[in-house]
Write a protein that holds these residues in place. Structure first.
Motif, PDB file in Angstrom:
ATOM      1  N   GLY A  18       3.526   6.881  -2.636  1.00 51.75           N
ATOM      2  CA  GLY A  18       2.972   5.688  -1.992  1.00 51.75           C
ATOM      3  C   GLY A  18       3.747   5.333  -0.740  1.00 51.75           C
ATOM      4  N   ARG A  19       3.092   4.599   0.141  1.00 55.61           N
ATOM      5  CA  ARG A  19       3.727   4.129   1.364  1.00 55.61           C
ATOM      6  C   ARG A  19       4.326   2.757   1.101  1.00 55.61           C
ATOM      7  N   LYS A  20       5.615   2.599   1.344  1.00 62.51           N
ATOM      8  CA  LYS A  20       6.294   1.328   1.094  1.00 62.51           C
ATOM      9  C   LYS A  20       6.631   0.655   2.417  1.00 62.51           C
ATOM     10  N   THR A  21       6.339  -0.613   2.512  1.00 63.95           N
ATOM     11  CA  THR A  21       6.663  -1.362   3.715  1.00 63.95           C
ATOM     12  C   THR A  21       7.278  -2.690   3.333  1.00 63.95           C
ATOM     13  N   THR A  22       8.121  -3.185   4.200  1.00 61.21           N
ATOM     14  CA  THR A  22       8.699  -4.517   4.026  1.00 61.21           C
ATOM     15  C   THR A  22       8.418  -5.298   5.297  1.00 61.21           C
ATOM     16  N   LYS A  23       7.697  -6.389   5.163  1.00 61.87           N
ATOM     17  CA  LYS A  23       7.373  -7.215   6.324  1.00 61.87           C
ATOM     18  C   LYS A  23       8.332  -8.393   6.368  1.00 61.87           C
ATOM     19  N   VAL A  24       8.965  -8.574   7.508  1.00 66.40           N
ATOM     20  CA  VAL A  24       9.917  -9.653   7.673  1.00 66.40           C
ATOM     21  C   VAL A  24       9.177 -10.947   7.974  1.00 66.40           C
ATOM     22  N   ARG A  25       9.537 -11.981   7.207  1.00 62.13           N
ATOM     23  CA  ARG A  25       8.929 -13.294   7.319  1.00 62.13           C
ATOM     24  C   ARG A  25       7.484 -13.263   6.828  1.00 62.13           C
ATOM     25  N   THR A  36       3.309  -2.124  -0.949  1.00 64.20           N
ATOM     26  CA  THR A  36       3.282  -0.669  -1.090  1.00 64.20           C
ATOM     27  C   THR A  36       1.848  -0.228  -1.326  1.00 64.20           C
ATOM     28  N   VAL A  37       1.636   1.069  -1.238  1.00 67.46           N
ATOM     29  CA  VAL A  37       0.393   1.691  -1.689  1.00 67.46           C
ATOM     30  C   VAL A  37       0.766   2.635  -2.815  1.00 67.46           C
ATOM     31  N   LEU A  38       0.225   2.369  -3.993  1.00 69.56           N
ATOM     32  CA  LEU A  38       0.590   3.114  -5.200  1.00 69.56           C
ATOM     33  C   LEU A  38      -0.452   4.176  -5.493  1.00 69.56           C
ATOM     34  N   ASN A  39       0.006   5.410  -5.689  1.00 72.07           N
ATOM     35  CA  ASN A  39      -0.865   6.526  -6.055  1.00 72.07           C
ATOM     36  C   ASN A  39      -0.429   7.069  -7.410  1.00 72.07           C
ATOM     37  N   ILE A  40      -1.255   6.898  -8.418  1.00 72.03           N
ATOM     38  CA  ILE A  40      -0.949   7.385  -9.769  1.00 72.03           C
ATOM     39  C   ILE A  40      -1.792   8.629 -10.016  1.00 72.03           C
ATOM     40  N   THR A  41      -1.171   9.775  -9.872  1.00 72.76           N
ATOM     41  CA  THR A  41      -1.872  11.048 -10.053  1.00 72.76           C
ATOM     42  C   THR A  41      -1.262  11.887 -11.157  1.00 72.76           C
ATOM     43  N   THR A  42      -0.019  11.566 -11.548  1.00 75.67           N
ATOM     44  CA  THR A  42       0.686  12.342 -12.572  1.00 75.67           C
ATOM     45  C   THR A  42       0.639  11.613 -13.906  1.00 75.67           C
ATOM     46  N   PRO A  43       0.133  12.245 -14.959  1.00 77.06           N
ATOM     47  CA  PRO A  43       0.128  11.593 -16.276  1.00 77.06           C
ATOM     48  C   PRO A  43       1.547  11.344 -16.763  1.00 77.06           C
ATOM     49  N   THR A  44       1.778  10.186 -17.349  1.00 70.73           N
ATOM     50  CA  THR A  44       3.068   9.871 -17.961  1.00 70.73           C
ATOM     51  C   THR A  44       2.829   9.042 -19.202  1.00 70.73           C
ATOM     52  N   ARG A  45       3.229   9.552 -20.360  1.00 65.58           N
ATOM     53  CA  ARG A  45       3.002   8.839 -21.617  1.00 65.58           C
ATOM     54  C   ARG A  45       4.090   7.811 -21.890  1.00 65.58           C
ATOM     55  N   ASN A  46       5.208   7.866 -21.170  1.00 60.98           N
ATOM     56  CA  ASN A  46       6.277   6.881 -21.317  1.00 60.98           C
ATOM     57  C   ASN A  46       6.150   5.821 -20.232  1.00 60.98           C
ATOM     58  N   TRP A  47       6.673   4.625 -20.533  1.00 60.39           N
ATOM     59  CA  TRP A  47       6.633   3.554 -19.547  1.00 60.39           C
ATOM     60  C   TRP A  47       7.529   3.900 -18.363  1.00 60.39           C
ATOM     61  N   VAL A  48       7.016   3.722 -17.164  1.00 59.44           N
ATOM     62  CA  VAL A  48       7.793   3.925 -15.942  1.00 59.44           C
ATOM     63  C   VAL A  48       7.568   2.719 -15.033  1.00 59.44           C
TER      64      VAL A  48
END
Length: 324
Positions: free
Chosen positions: A249-256, A178-190
């Motif tokens: 984020g962009r999520k991808t699953t590559k086979v094999r 995946t490509v993770l984009n953290i732009t929103t503050p969050t004080r709790n665990w996610v």
């Protein structure tokens, strides 16, 4: 001796151990609960050495064979989790407060999280060993402690490295990213949950496998504002219930798997290693099954002796804190 009297309990110990090496831990537990003699064999140092060797390899067997049980338990706890003080390798976590630091935190899985203070070269990696075959969702548990700065386009890659690309059926994914984009503050665990990963859950594969994890962004500006608790392999039911945030984020699953898909983890010499898992006595046991200080004393106790981690609700205790 008649055929009616013949059974596993009448076999010499050496032959019984020969049978054990073909069993997984759950099957060995069932065997141990069948009679007092077999419970004694299954609780022996030889049995634990066989189980340790078959699941994690010869390099994990300690010189003192009496410590095989404790070593197996330690590695078992870590087989589906990489936490901030054991298992994760964070580049630039060197004790300098202006890069990464370890921070005591009671709400973290192991009571410690890795805090990103200020770094340009963002790189976290690790390896899961002895993962039981099945379907999992890799998930990163994190939060922000201040406004996230330049925490976008973080590449996340998880791959099953113990399988050849030719081994996997065409509809099974042994690599996910995946490509993770953290732009929103969050004080709790996610959690940032990746697409499902197929870990040898088809006929003809080994019982246990090795996975690699890599999360990085080497370009861009200085990054800050992030706490990382760990990386976990969740069953599909648990993955659907944990708290998440839409990161865009962009999520991808590559086979094999193949060389281009899995990539190569950084040289371990360039990683900053954490103390061994065994030195953290407060580390949670997400499976709640092992007692390393005393041998089972009853048939009921023997169920705790070798139990493996393939129940759907093994991780329920791990997420109870999210209900608060």
């Amino acid at each position: 001796m008649s055929h009616a009297e013949a059974s596993l309990a009448t076999l010499p110990t050496e032959l019984t151990l020969g049978v054990l090496k073909y069993l997984d831990a759950r099957s060995a537990t069932r065997l141990a609960s069948s009679c007092r003699h077999l419970r004694g064999v299954c609780d022996s140092a030889w049995a634990w050495e066989l189980l340790l060797f078959s699941r994690f390899g010869n390099d994990k067997v300690p010189e003192d064979r009496t410590q095989c049980r404790a070593r197996y338990q330690e590695l078992h706890r870590a087989s589906r989790s990489l936490v901030a003080n054991a298992g994760l390798f964070v580049t630039w976590l060197d004790g300098e407060s202006h890069y990464w630091t370890l921070r005591q935190d009671a709400s973290a899985t192991a009571g410690v999280c890795a805090r990103l203070n200020n770094v340009c070269w963002f790189d976290i990696a690790g390896s899961f060993a002895g993962v039981k075959r099945g379907v999992y969702h890799p998930a990163i548990r994190y939060r922000t402690y201040s406004r996230p700065v330049d925490l976008t386009d973080l590449a996340v890659d998880v791959a099953v490295t113990s399988l050849q690309d030719k081994d996997a059926p065409s509809d099974c994914s042994t690599h996910t990213s995946t490509v993770l984009n953290i732009t929103t503050p969050t004080r709790n665990w996610v959690y940032h949950v990746l697409p499902e990963l197929h870990v040898g859950n088809w006929p003809g594969t080994d019982e246990y496998h090795t996975l690699t994890f890599h999360m990085f962004r080497h370009a861009g500006n200085w990054k800050s504002g992030l706490d990382v608790d760990g990386v976990f392999l969740l069953d599909p039911q648990t993955a659907a219930s944990v708290p998440t945030i839409d990161t865009g984020g962009r999520k991808t699953t590559k086979v094999r798997t193949n060389a281009a898909a899995t990539g190569t983890l950084p040289d371990r010499a360039s990683w900053i290693s954490f103390p061994p898992l065994s030195s953290f006595t407060g580390l949670m046991n997400p499976f709640g099954i092992f007692n390393s200080t005393a041998a089972p004393t009853s048939d009921a106790d023997s169920q705790d002796m070798l139990t493996d981690d393939d129940d759907d609700d093994d991780h329920d205790d791990h997420y109870e804190e999210e209900d608060d």
